[in-house]
Write an enzyme that holds these catalytic residues in place. Structure first.
Site, PDB file in Angstrom:
ATOM      1  N   GLU A 231       0.859  -1.196   0.000  1.00  0.00           N
ATOM      2  CA  GLU A 231       0.000   0.000   0.000  1.00  0.00           C
ATOM      3  C   GLU A 231       0.892   1.242   0.000  1.00  0.00           C
ATOM      4  O   GLU A 231       1.773   1.380   0.829  1.00  0.00           O
ATOM      5  CB  GLU A 231      -0.923  -0.005   1.222  1.00  0.00           C
ATOM      6  CG  GLU A 231      -1.663   1.299   1.461  1.00  0.00           C
ATOM      7  CD  GLU A 231      -2.457   1.824   0.263  1.00  0.00           C
ATOM      8  OE1 GLU A 231      -3.270   1.067  -0.294  1.00  0.00           O
ATOM      9  OE2 GLU A 231      -2.249   2.994  -0.130  1.00  0.00           O
TER      10      GLU A 231
ATOM     11  N   GLY B 162      -7.028   1.170   3.828  1.00  0.00           N
ATOM     12  CA  GLY B 162      -8.471   1.429   3.694  1.00  0.00           C
ATOM     13  C   GLY B 162      -8.834   2.100   2.388  1.00  0.00           C
ATOM     14  O   GLY B 162     -10.008   2.142   2.017  1.00  0.00           O
ATOM     15  N   GLY B 163      -7.824   2.661   1.688  1.00  0.00           N
ATOM     16  CA  GLY B 163      -8.065   3.209   0.355  1.00  0.00           C
ATOM     17  C   GLY B 163      -9.017   4.399   0.343  1.00  0.00           C
ATOM     18  O   GLY B 163      -9.183   5.102   1.346  1.00  0.00           O
ATOM     19  N   THR B 164      -9.652   4.595  -0.806  1.00  0.00           N
ATOM     20  CA  THR B 164     -10.487   5.780  -1.033  1.00  0.00           C
ATOM     21  C   THR B 164     -11.702   5.810  -0.105  1.00  0.00           C
ATOM     22  O   THR B 164     -11.992   6.838   0.511  1.00  0.00           O
ATOM     23  CB  THR B 164     -10.977   5.783  -2.501  1.00  0.00           C
ATOM     24  OG1 THR B 164      -9.853   5.657  -3.353  1.00  0.00           O
ATOM     25  CG2 THR B 164     -11.721   7.061  -2.829  1.00  0.00           C
ATOM     26  N   CYS B 165     -12.421   4.712  -0.037  1.00  0.00           N
ATOM     27  CA  CYS B 165     -13.697   4.711   0.683  1.00  0.00           C
ATOM     28  C   CYS B 165     -13.523   5.232   2.104  1.00  0.00           C
ATOM     29  O   CYS B 165     -14.177   6.179   2.532  1.00  0.00           O
ATOM     30  CB  CYS B 165     -14.294   3.315   0.680  1.00  0.00           C
ATOM     31  SG  CYS B 165     -15.855   3.234   1.572  1.00  0.00           S
TER      32      CYS B 165
ATOM     33  N   HIS C 296     -47.251   0.227   9.309  1.00  0.00           N
ATOM     34  CA  HIS C 296     -47.723   1.604   9.113  1.00  0.00           C
ATOM     35  C   HIS C 296     -47.181   2.473  10.234  1.00  0.00           C
ATOM     36  O   HIS C 296     -47.168   2.037  11.384  1.00  0.00           O
ATOM     37  CB  HIS C 296     -49.252   1.630   9.145  1.00  0.00           C
ATOM     38  CG  HIS C 296     -49.814   3.016   9.097  1.00  0.00           C
ATOM     39  ND1 HIS C 296     -49.795   3.779   7.942  1.00  0.00           N
ATOM     40  CD2 HIS C 296     -50.364   3.798  10.064  1.00  0.00           C
ATOM     41  CE1 HIS C 296     -50.328   4.961   8.212  1.00  0.00           C
ATOM     42  NE2 HIS C 296     -50.685   4.994   9.490  1.00  0.00           N
TER      43      HIS C 296
HETATM   44  C1  LIG Z   1     -15.847  11.609  -2.700  1.00  0.00           C
HETATM   45  C2  LIG Z   1     -16.217  10.179  -2.924  1.00  0.00           C
HETATM   46  C3  LIG Z   1     -17.341   9.666  -2.309  1.00  0.00           C
HETATM   47  C4  LIG Z   1     -17.694   8.334  -2.503  1.00  0.00           C
HETATM   48  N1  LIG Z   1     -18.815   7.862  -1.890  1.00  0.00           N
HETATM   49  C5  LIG Z   1     -19.180   6.574  -2.088  1.00  0.00           C
HETATM   50  C6  LIG Z   1     -20.330   6.042  -1.441  1.00  0.00           C
HETATM   51  O1  LIG Z   1     -21.012   6.729  -0.687  1.00  0.00           O
HETATM   52  N2  LIG Z   1     -20.636   4.743  -1.658  1.00  0.00           N
HETATM   53  C7  LIG Z   1     -19.891   3.946  -2.485  1.00  0.00           C
HETATM   54  O2  LIG Z   1     -20.216   2.773  -2.651  1.00  0.00           O
HETATM   55  N3  LIG Z   1     -18.800   4.423  -3.120  1.00  0.00           N
HETATM   56  C8  LIG Z   1     -18.426   5.715  -2.935  1.00  0.00           C
HETATM   57  N4  LIG Z   1     -17.305   6.193  -3.550  1.00  0.00           N
HETATM   58  C9  LIG Z   1     -16.529   5.275  -4.425  1.00  0.00           C
HETATM   59  C10 LIG Z   1     -15.644   4.369  -3.597  1.00  0.00           C
HETATM   60  O3  LIG Z   1     -14.909   5.133  -2.672  1.00  0.00           O
HETATM   61  C11 LIG Z   1     -14.721   3.589  -4.497  1.00  0.00           C
HETATM   62  O4  LIG Z   1     -15.471   2.956  -5.492  1.00  0.00           O
HETATM   63  C12 LIG Z   1     -13.952   2.540  -3.726  1.00  0.00           C
HETATM   64  O5  LIG Z   1     -13.251   3.095  -2.648  1.00  0.00           O
HETATM   65  C13 LIG Z   1     -12.975   1.826  -4.666  1.00  0.00           C
HETATM   66  O6  LIG Z   1     -12.273   0.885  -3.952  1.00  0.00           O
HETATM   67  P1  LIG Z   1     -11.069   0.104  -4.615  1.00  0.00           P
HETATM   68  O7  LIG Z   1     -10.944  -1.122  -3.818  1.00  0.00           O
HETATM   69  O8  LIG Z   1     -11.266  -0.020  -6.050  1.00  0.00           O
HETATM   70  O9  LIG Z   1      -9.795   1.037  -4.465  1.00  0.00           O
HETATM   71  P2  LIG Z   1      -9.371   2.138  -3.408  1.00  0.00           P
HETATM   72  O10 LIG Z   1     -10.206   2.130  -2.201  1.00  0.00           O
HETATM   73  O11 LIG Z   1      -9.247   3.425  -4.135  1.00  0.00           O
HETATM   74  O12 LIG Z   1      -7.923   1.641  -2.963  1.00  0.00           O
HETATM   75  C14 LIG Z   1      -6.838   1.647  -3.821  1.00  0.00           C
HETATM   76  C15 LIG Z   1      -5.571   1.677  -2.986  1.00  0.00           C
HETATM   77  O13 LIG Z   1      -4.467   1.377  -3.811  1.00  0.00           O
HETATM   78  C16 LIG Z   1      -3.365   2.187  -3.429  1.00  0.00           C
HETATM   79  N5  LIG Z   1      -2.454   2.258  -4.568  1.00  0.00           N
HETATM   80  C17 LIG Z   1      -2.665   2.854  -5.763  1.00  0.00           C
HETATM   81  N6  LIG Z   1      -1.607   2.654  -6.581  1.00  0.00           N
HETATM   82  C18 LIG Z   1      -0.722   1.930  -5.879  1.00  0.00           C
HETATM   83  C19 LIG Z   1       0.577   1.412  -6.176  1.00  0.00           C
HETATM   84  N7  LIG Z   1       1.139   1.575  -7.367  1.00  0.00           N
HETATM   85  N8  LIG Z   1       1.218   0.711  -5.213  1.00  0.00           N
HETATM   86  C20 LIG Z   1       0.657   0.510  -3.996  1.00  0.00           C
HETATM   87  N9  LIG Z   1      -0.553   0.971  -3.674  1.00  0.00           N
HETATM   88  C21 LIG Z   1      -1.241   1.664  -4.600  1.00  0.00           C
HETATM   89  C22 LIG Z   1      -4.017   3.510  -3.064  1.00  0.00           C
HETATM   90  O14 LIG Z   1      -3.178   4.268  -2.215  1.00  0.00           O
HETATM   91  C23 LIG Z   1      -5.296   3.045  -2.373  1.00  0.00           C
HETATM   92  O15 LIG Z   1      -5.126   2.912  -0.986  1.00  0.00           O
HETATM   93  C24 LIG Z   1     -16.903   7.506  -3.342  1.00  0.00           C
HETATM   94  C25 LIG Z   1     -15.757   8.014  -3.958  1.00  0.00           C
HETATM   95  C26 LIG Z   1     -15.408   9.330  -3.746  1.00  0.00           C
HETATM   96  C27 LIG Z   1     -14.171   9.859  -4.411  1.00  0.00           C
END
Ligand SMILES: Cc1cc2nc3c(=O)[nH]c(=O)nc-3n(C[C@H](O)[C@H](O)[C@H](O)COP(=O)(O)OP(=O)(O)OC[C@H]3O[C@@H](n4cnc5c(N)ncnc54)[C@H](O)[C@@H]3O)c2cc1C
Length: 462
Positions: free
Chosen positions: A37, A42-45, A448
């Site tokens: 990582e 925990g990434g984006t979510c 209801h």
């Molecule tokens: C503002 C916002 C609000 C959102 N709200 C919702 C919601 O309410 N409900 C919902 O279902 N979805 C929501 N989403 C979408 C959701 O967050 C994403 O679809 C989800 O987090 C994607 O998960 P993922 O597992 O694909 O990757 P991510 O959670 O993005 O994780 C990817 C990880 O990979 C790491 N990484 C990237 N490149 C490399 C590399 N080369 N080497 C090592 N690590 C790397 C990153 O640092 C990151 O931690 C929202 C998104 C945003 C931007």
């Protein structure tokens, strides 16, 4: 080179909603696994997506409720928004979620956690640029890519000269923007627009299409437009921003807005024009993984890439980008590799919620999708003004809508713009999963006065 390559059974790149549970599941099965990582567990979510936005939306909701308490017979003072406290509450919740994920990974036996940026340097060989500057080389027969997506920054003259915000930086703003300009009227733009309007900012949305939320049915876009405009959000459709200029107060956007050349000034600018996959830095060409023209990794319905043993999960593979999709991707891969097999991403019904207030709860097809598939359908639609629960609580904006397959009376789509619209869409999702007909719901017995009870009335409109 081969001497300094560390060999594992599995490498997981990215600690997102698929990567975390998958890394743990593989290690639990006894596979020597490594998770790489580059940023936050925990990434984006958890860090910059769902959790922080929904936490801050809850603060904005409170401000809105206080501001509109009088019609309920409640006297209040004008609410004061303390952005530092709003941000701190968000930080605490995000950290709690992140630490819980981190603990889970760290405690897992047979799982190594490496902080660094991964890239392919050869067939199934990865080099990790460690945070502290050194590198490690890793190899495994099974590699799982869950690197997610990031904000797509449009190519606009002068944009790089201003301090624009994206979904990550806007979450750290401790001052309230006087006037927030938002490029993009999709889900992310709309959620931030309403949030900051309710905190007290002036907000203007600039949308390239002729409607906001353009992937939804036009009546959904229309009702959301009305709701947001009634709160004082300005929406400029058919907007083509050509240039951004820095000013003393912030910035000015210039371009064509509904066919006329105009300038708009604001204090802050949020870019919410879409997402792009995190694939460039991975050097996928070194191992021959195919991507589409936008850089998304191409996979089959079992999420395997064109290279045997290498999988892509979550946002990075394109298609619907939601946390539950990423998590379901994990389940598909797990079942196929560690379970009974036979899992695929083909059969899942798409569902999601947009956390505007009222929410947009979605499940199954929109009308356009049904038409494109050649399905003949009937529409059931009920305005929230006719929903007892909506009237009693003062939430009458929006509607419930469901699509019914004419050939078998089964429900094939739901668009619910209502308070807790996501929960009602989920109820209809369960009906779709169970293959219920609309008559079964129309004649069902619900408590209801709940929102669910109105599903009787919704299907009586057919
Ligand atoms: C503002 C916002 C609000 C959102 N709200 C919702 C919601 O309410 N409900 C919902 O279902 N979805 C929501 N989403 C979408 C959701 O967050 C994403 O679809 C989800 O987090 C994607 O998960 P993922 O597992 O694909 O990757 P991510 O959670 O993005 O994780 C990817 C990880 O990979 C790491 N990484 C990237 N490149 C490399 C590399 N080369 N080497 C090592 N690590 C790397 C990153 O640092 C990151 O931690 C929202 C998104 C945003 C931007």
């Amino acid at each position: 080179m081969t001497q300094d390559i560390e060999t594992f059974d599995a490498i997981v790149i990215g600690s997102g909603q698929a990567g975390n549970p998958l890394a743990k599941a593989l290690a639990e099965q006894g596979m020597k696994t490594v998770m790489v990582e580059k940023n936050l567990i925990g990434g984006t979510c958890i860090n910059t997506g769902c959790t922080p936005t929904k936490t801050m939306i809850a603060s904005a909701q409170v401000a809105h409720t206080v501001r509109h308490a009088a019609p309920y017979g409640i006297k209040t003072e004008k609410p004061q928004v303390d952005m530092k406290k709003v941000i701190n509450r968000k930080k605490e919740i995000v950290e709690m979620f992140r630490n819980s994920s981190k603990d889970g990974l760290e405690k897992q036996e047979k799982l190594d956690l490496i902080y660094g940026t991964a890239r392919f340097i050869d067939h199934k060989v990865i080099e990790v640029e460690l945070r502290q500057g050194k590198t490690r080389k890793l190899s495994a027969d099974k590699i799982f890519i869950d690197t997610g997506s990031r904000t797509l920054i449009p190519d606009i003259e002068g944009l790089d000269q201003v301090d624009y915000l994206d979904n990550t930086t806007i979450l750290e703003l401790e001052e309230l923007p006087a006037h927030l300009l938002i490029l993009g009227g999709g889900y992310i733009g709309l959620e931030f627009a309403q949030m900051f309007r309710r905190f007290g900012s002036e907000v203007s949305i600039f949308q390239q299409d002729d409607r906001i939320a353009p992937h939804e049915d036009p009546d959904v876009s229309e009702v959301l437009t009305d709701i947001l405009q009634q709160e004082g959000i300005k929406i400029y459709l058919n907007s083509q921003v050509n240039a951004v200029n820095k000013t003393k107060e912030g910035m000015t956007l210039s371009g064509s807005f509904s066919g006329s050349q105009k300038n708009f000034s604001g204090s802050h600018l949020l870019i919410a024009t879409g997402r792009m996959p995190n694939t460039k830095a991975l050097q996928l060409e070194k191992t021959g993984i195919k991507t589409d023209s936008e850089g998304h990794i191409q996979v089959n319905d079992k999420l395997e890439t064109n290279i045997t043993g290498i999988y892509a999960l979550g946002d990075v593979k394109g298609g619907p980008q939601f946390t539950h999709i990423s998590y379901h991707d994990y389940k598909v891969v797990k079942q196929n590799l560690l379970g009974d097999g036979g899992a695929s991403i083909q059969d899942r019904i798409l569902t999601y919620t947009v956390f505007t207030d009222p929410q947009l709860g979605r499940a199954g097809f929109t009308e356009k999708q049904a038409k494109d598939k050649g399905i003949r359908y009937k529409v059931a639609k009920l305005p929230m003004e006719k929903v007892a629960r909506g009237i009693e609580t003062g939430h009458t904006a929006g509607f419930m809508k469901a699509l019914i397959d004419e050939s078998n009376d089964k429900i094939i789509g739901a668009s619910i713009v209502s308070m807790e619209g996501g929960e009602i869409a989920s109820a209809l999702l369960i009906a779709m999963m169970g293959g219920l007909t609309y008559q079964q719901i129309r004649d069902g017995v619900f408590p209801h006065p709940t929102l669910a009870e109105s599903l009787n009335n919704l299907f009586m409109t057919v």
